[in-house]
Design an enzyme around this catalytic site. Structure first.
Site, PDB file in Angstrom:
ATOM      1  N   SER A 113      -6.482  -1.318  -1.439  1.00  0.00           N
ATOM      2  CA  SER A 113      -7.350  -0.537  -0.568  1.00  0.00           C
ATOM      3  C   SER A 113      -7.511   0.858  -1.150  1.00  0.00           C
ATOM      4  O   SER A 113      -6.877   1.216  -2.135  1.00  0.00           O
ATOM      5  CB  SER A 113      -6.747  -0.444   0.833  1.00  0.00           C
ATOM      6  OG  SER A 113      -5.590   0.358   0.800  1.00  0.00           O
ATOM      7  N   LYS A 114      -8.349   1.636  -0.506  1.00  0.00           N
ATOM      8  CA  LYS A 114      -8.670   2.973  -1.022  1.00  0.00           C
ATOM      9  C   LYS A 114      -7.444   3.844  -1.267  1.00  0.00           C
ATOM     10  O   LYS A 114      -7.424   4.651  -2.178  1.00  0.00           O
ATOM     11  CB  LYS A 114      -9.601   3.672  -0.034  1.00  0.00           C
ATOM     12  CG  LYS A 114     -11.005   3.082  -0.056  1.00  0.00           C
ATOM     13  CD  LYS A 114     -12.052   4.152  -0.362  1.00  0.00           C
ATOM     14  CE  LYS A 114     -13.424   3.557  -0.555  1.00  0.00           C
ATOM     15  NZ  LYS A 114     -14.053   3.207   0.729  1.00  0.00           N
ATOM     16  N   ARG A 115      -6.424   3.643  -0.435  1.00  0.00           N
ATOM     17  CA  ARG A 115      -5.275   4.536  -0.603  1.00  0.00           C
ATOM     18  C   ARG A 115      -4.519   4.263  -1.897  1.00  0.00           C
ATOM     19  O   ARG A 115      -3.671   5.033  -2.313  1.00  0.00           O
ATOM     20  CB  ARG A 115      -4.352   4.460   0.612  1.00  0.00           C
ATOM     21  CG  ARG A 115      -3.404   3.319   0.628  1.00  0.00           C
ATOM     22  CD  ARG A 115      -2.761   3.108   1.982  1.00  0.00           C
ATOM     23  NE  ARG A 115      -2.592   1.688   2.222  1.00  0.00           N
ATOM     24  CZ  ARG A 115      -1.645   0.960   1.625  1.00  0.00           C
ATOM     25  NH1 ARG A 115      -0.798   1.514   0.793  1.00  0.00           N
ATOM     26  NH2 ARG A 115      -1.566  -0.320   1.862  1.00  0.00           N
ATOM     27  N   HIS A 116      -4.819   3.153  -2.568  1.00  0.00           N
ATOM     28  CA  HIS A 116      -4.196   2.895  -3.865  1.00  0.00           C
ATOM     29  C   HIS A 116      -4.903   3.646  -4.978  1.00  0.00           C
ATOM     30  O   HIS A 116      -4.512   3.560  -6.134  1.00  0.00           O
ATOM     31  CB  HIS A 116      -4.273   1.397  -4.196  1.00  0.00           C
ATOM     32  CG  HIS A 116      -3.365   0.560  -3.343  1.00  0.00           C
ATOM     33  ND1 HIS A 116      -3.832  -0.366  -2.451  1.00  0.00           N
ATOM     34  CD2 HIS A 116      -2.020   0.550  -3.232  1.00  0.00           C
ATOM     35  CE1 HIS A 116      -2.799  -0.931  -1.843  1.00  0.00           C
ATOM     36  NE2 HIS A 116      -1.703  -0.392  -2.285  1.00  0.00           N
ATOM     37  N   GLY A 117      -5.979   4.359  -4.619  1.00  0.00           N
ATOM     38  CA  GLY A 117      -6.749   5.010  -5.671  1.00  0.00           C
ATOM     39  C   GLY A 117      -7.999   4.217  -5.935  1.00  0.00           C
ATOM     40  O   GLY A 117      -8.756   3.929  -5.013  1.00  0.00           O
TER      41      GLY A 117
END
Length: 485
Positions: A258-262
Site C-alpha cells: 500500500s501507499k505507506r510502503h512508499g
RNA sequence: GGUCCCUUCGUCUAUCGGUUAGGACAUCUGGUUUUCAACCAGGAAAGAGGGGUUCGACUCCCCUAGGGACUGCCA
C-alpha cells in the site's frame, strides 16, 4: 491454437507495481508461445474511470515495454454486446429476470451482520436467530429463479445468473492448481443491472471470449471470481480459457502493498527512484518465478524460459536492496548516450548548466558502474558540479595541515607541466612527483581528494582531475594551496 | 461467520521421498586501497508448530497457529 493473453486494468488510478508484474507475465507468455498480448481498459464504472488514469496506465506499460499488440479495447464501448449476451443467456435458460432490488439484498446482508454482531457480543444466539442467521449467510437464491412465480408487473428487473444447486465446479489453474468449489456456495450474481448496463462479471467473460483470449492471467484476488464466471461460459456454450492467478506483491513487511510502503505506482519507480525498465522487468520476473539459480535474465532468455506453471503461489515481498543490485547491473550495461539522456531528463539534471552537464556526459563511463539507480548517479556525479570553494567536512578538513597546503602548491607546479590533460598523463605526473619526493600516493591522495571533492564519492584521483578539467581542478587546488608557496 | 488459498536463511528463491538443504541480494569478518564503490577470500543465516504415511520426509496426508482472497446492481 494461437495463445492470446490480455491485461485488463480498470482506469481508476495509476499502474500498480503488482499490476505491472501481471502484465509482464501476460506479455511474456504471449511472446513465449508466439501469441498475442492484448490490452483492455475496464472502464465500465463511469464514476471512477478517468482519461488521466487511462493515459497513466498506458504510459507505465509503454515505459516497461509492455505495449499491446493491438490498440486497447475500451470495455465501455461494448455494452450493447454485453446486453445481447445477457439476453441470450436468459433465452438459453442460464439466467433469468429478477425483481429483487439492491436495497433488499443489502437489507439481507445487514440483518445477517447484525445477528453476527449480536452473537459475538452475547456469546450465543437463540435457536431461531441462529438458524435465521445461517439462512441469511447462505449464498443468495432468488425466489424467481425457477420461473414459477410471475414477475410483478412494471417492476424493474435485473438479469441474474442461474447457479446450479448441486455439484462442484472444478478449476485447473496454472498457478493455484486444481481447486473445486460447490455450486451451492456461489451467489447468483447480477449480469445486467436494472438500468440495462452490464456488470463486471458479464463484461469480462464476453470480452475475453470475443477477443479470443485463451489464457487469463490475472491477480489472485480474482481467483474466486473464476467460479462465478465459468457458469457464464457454460451457459453460452463457449470454451473456457485457461487460467493463471498470480499472487499479489506485498510490502517489505509482508502486508499487502500500500501507499505507506512508499512506491506503489510504476511511474514512481521511473521518476522518483530512477530505475531502468529492463531492470524492472528482470526484478519483477524473479518475484515469484525462477529458472534454477538464474538471477540476471535477459528479455530473450525470459521469453525462451517463461512458463506459467513455474509461478509461485505465495505472495512475494518487494525488496528494494535487491532491485538496486539488479538495476546496478543494467545501468553498468546501458549505452552511455541513452543513460545520459535518461539522467538528463531528471529535475536535478535540468538545473545544471550546459557546461556542467557536458562534464557529466564525459564522466558517464566512470559513473555508471558506480550507481545503483539514477538518483545515486546524480549523487555520484555531485563532485563534478559542486561550487567552489569546495566545502571540507569532517575528516577532509582535518587533512588540511600546513604541510598539506605546501604539497598542494608543489603539486600545482608539477601538474602545470602536463600538456595533454588526460587521465593517463595526469597519472604519470602524479607518480613522478611521488617518486621524485620519495613519498607514496598515500601522502598526496587524501589531500587532493579532499580539496577536489570535499569528500564526496568520486573515482580514481587522476580521473577526477581529468574529468574536472584543468581550470576547475587547478582552481579547486588553488583555493587551499599555501599562498605564495 | 462461511468457502478457498498460502507458509524453506532477514528478502527473492532451488529442491519435484534419499542433498553436508544450493544460489542471489542484504549482512558480518579479513584482504586490496587515494574516499565511496568495485574486487578477492571467508563466515553467520532456513524447512511455522504438532501429529501421521513411509525403510526414509522440506517434499504426501491431517490438525493447529499465522497471513491472504472472496462473500456488491465495484472492478
Amino acid at each position: 491454437m494461437t495463445v492470446v493473453t490480455r491485461f485488463a486494468p480498470s482506469p481508476t488510478g495509476y499502474l500498480h507495481i503488482g499490476g505491472a508484474r501481471t502484465a509482464l507475465f501476460c506479455w511474456l507468455y504471449a511472446r513465449a508461445k508466439g501469441g498475442k498480448f492484448l490490452l483492455r481498459i475496464e472502464d465500465t464504472d463511469k464514476e471512477r474511470s478517468t482519461q488521466a488514469a487511462i493515459d497513466a496506465i498506458l504510459d507505465g506499460l509503454n515505459w516497461l515495454g509492455l505495449g499491446g499488440d493491438e490498440p486497447p479495447v475500451l470495455q465501455s464501448t461494448r455494452a450493447a454486446r454485453h446486453a445481447e449476451v445477457a439476453h441470450e443467456l436468459v433465452k438459453r435458460g442460464a439466467a433469468y429476470h429478477c425483481p429483487v432490488t439492491a436495497e433488499e439484498l443489502q437489507a439481507r446482508r445487514d440483518e445477517a451482520e447484525a445477528l453476527q454482531k449480536k452473537k459475538a457480543a452475547e456469546g450465543s444466539l437463540s435457536a431461531s436467530d441462529q438458524s435465521r442467521m445461517e439462512d441469511l449467510l447462505k449464498p443468495f437464491r432468488s425466489p424467481w429463479r425457477d420461473l414459477s412465480k410471475p414477475l410483478p408487473p412494471g417492476a424493474p428487473t435485473v438479469v441474474r445468473l442461474r447457479m446450479p444447486d448441486v455439484g462442484d465446479l472444478v478449476v485447473s489453474d496454472h498457478v493455484q492448481g486444481t481447486v473445486s468449489r460447490a455450486y451451492a456456495d456461489l451467489d447468483e450474481l447480477v449480469l445486467l443491472r436494472s438500468d440495462g448496463s452490464p456488470t463486471y462479471m458479464l463484461a469480462v467473460v464476453v470480452d475475453d471470449h470475443d477477443m479470443g483470449v485463451t489464457h487469463v492471467v490475472r491477480g489472485d484476488d480474482h481467483f474466486l471470481n473464476t467460479f462465478r464466471q465459468l457458469p457464464i461460459y457454460h451457459g453460452m456454450g463457449w470454451p473456457a480459457p485457461e487460467y493463471a492467478h498470480v499472487p499479489l506483491i506485498h510490502g517489505p513487511d509482508g502486508k499487502k502493498l500500500s501507499k505507506r510502503h512508499g512506491a506503489t505506482a510504476v511511474d514512481e519507480y521511473r521518476d522518483a527512484l530512477g530505475y531502468l525498465p529492463e531492470a524492472m522487468r528482470n526484478y519483477l520476473l524473479r518475484l515469484g518465478w525462477s529458472h534454477g539459480d538464474d538471477e540476471i535474465i535477459s528479455d530473450s532468455q525470459a521469453i525462451e524460459w517463461f512458463d506459467l506453471d513455474a509461478l509461485n503461489k505465495a505472495p512475494a515481498r518487494l525488496d528494494f536492496a535487491k532491485l538496486d543490485s539488479v538495476n546496478k547491473h543494467y545501468i553498468a550495461l546501458a549505452d552511455d548516450d541513452r543513460l545520459f539522456a535518461l539522467w538528463s531528463a531528471r529535475p536535478e539534471a535540468r538545473k545544471l548548466s550546459d557546461m556542467e552537464r557536458g562534464r557529466i556526459r564525459t564522466a558517464v563511463p566512470a559513473l555508471k558502474s558506480r550507481s545503483a539507480n539514477l538518483v545515486q548517479f546524480s549523487e555520484r556525479a555531485r563532485f563534478l558540479t559542486d561550487l567552489r570553494p569546495i566545502q571540507l567536512e569532517g575528516k577532509s578538513a582535518a587533512l588540511l595541515t600546513d604541510e598539506a597546503r605546501s604539497r598542494l602548491s608543489a603539486l600545482l607546479e608539477a601538474l602545470a607541466g602536463v600538456n595533454d590533460w588526460a587521465e593517463s598523463a595526469i597519472k604519470v605526473a602524479l607518480t613522478q612527483y611521488c617518486d621524485q619526493n620519495g613519498i607514496s600516493m598515500g601522502k598526496i591522495g587524501p589531500v587532493l581528494r579532499a580539496v577536489l571533492t570535499g569528500g564526496a564519492p568520486a573515482p580514481d584521483i587522476a580521473l577526477v582531475l581529468a574529468l574536472l578539467g584543468r581550470n576547475e581542478a587547478f582552481a579547486r587546488m588553488g583555493d587551499y594551496a599555501r599562498t605564495g608557496g
